[in-house]
Design a protein around this motif. Sequence first.
Motif: not given
Length: 517
Positions: A227-234
């Motif tokens: 799932s897309q999340s702040y951690v994945l985007w980082l």
Amino acid sequence: MKQTEENKKLDIWAFWPATILLTVIILLGIFFQEQMGQLLNSMLYRMANSFGWYVNLISLLCLILSGVFIVYKFGDMKIGGRDAEPEFKIFHWCAMSICGGIGTGLLFWAIGEPIYHFAAPPAAAGVKALTREAGIFAISQSMWDWSFVQYAMYSLCAVAFAIVTYNCRKSLSFESLVEQVFGQPVPWLTTLIHGCSIFCLCSAVANSMGVGLMQIGAGVEAVFGVSQSYVLWLVIAVIMGVIFILSCTSGIQRGLKWISSITMCMFFALLLYGICFGDAEFIGKIGVEGFGNLLDNWASKTVITNVMAEQDTWPANFTIQYWTSFIVYAPVIGMFLSRMAKGRTIRQFVLVNILVPSFFCCIWIGVFGGMTIRLQFKGIMDIWGAVNQYGMQSTVFQILSSLPIGTVVTVFFLIAVCLSFCTLADPMSSVLATLSVRQLSVNDEAPKRVKIFMGILITVFSYLLVASGGISSIKSMNLLIGIIMSSVMLLCIVAAFRLTAGYLITDKDPVKEEHSQ
């Protein structure tokens, strides 16, 4: 003559005000997201209504003026002097010319944009939604939006920088152009231009990277179920940042030349796949007819407005916003492209920089845009419904996954998106570093520490945009900063014609003149 490290000092009056202003806007977007978004979106449509005609007129003018360099004697001048030899092979030059201006936009919108024009065409098109005529218009307009206009802008600016650096032997900076236009140095104007360019370009590149983060995040979710999340985007931001910063610090002859060549090979592989598995017959028909429609209506496609259709927001959302974003990039991409001009005539340089990437973009949109129109028109997949329900970024990967070995192709596509952005961010970081340092010559590289700082700045800003949801607000700023940068682009164009006209009148070679003294 190359500068010493001691002379490569940061231009604090250009760098810090631009950086601080951009930081303030980002923080406002984080803490006052809703209010900032409403303000800037309202500003977008108001300014598009008031100044859209001006943006369209400048875009049309750039197309005409680039033709002047191709057709008339202006194009005879050789960049670097009569005895200059090219520094780059044709393939590497073409690869950097194509990749240097694409970023993440073409890969994403070649699939996504045609469905918008097909299902919700502008009033100016005079076609009904979801009909044959709308499909041809959708492919034709998408081809035009991503091809000749932007590369005409880039090429005109590149000519100015190429002549002033290789022929006049001045520094690779706006200071040299200002001096040529006004006949004397104007330090305050140069600093103002550098500051505006740093601010506008940094926000534009961060916006492009932010869109790339969301695209790749949606792809990772589609393929791996993460799932897309702040951690994945980082994580994605860090990976992309490391790649383009390493490439940028390696110099144009090593990092960018090779990463753009790899990206081009991936582009051709994706094109071949799309032709083989996306119904080549339908793609060929709509692509050819769409390109013919483009040739018949290129001028009218450039200047679409909402005159007598005040409720039509299509021009503000597409052509006018595209033209302004290209205007923002034009002077700095021109500065980058000028470094590949040595040993070519102006005619050769303009023709290659306009035609090669433009034809590539038209073929790309013909293949992937045609694939999208086919799926919708034949009822195989309700793409327009998916766009309205899930958003364009998720729908793109639904389209790819519907094809044979779709999962493998999606992963390949994600890698191509990442590398494509890096081929844009690399030269932009280099140019931002050049603008931040005083009087660099064309043979100088900006200090690595400044390139690294700029790369980190872009990466951090892009992540904050996505994490805060403020990316739509920054996109709404394109029109405002585009109008500001239009004056800088016009300065470059005036300098280009003034320098070449001087050459034609005197028939002198500035480089040979200098060596004979």
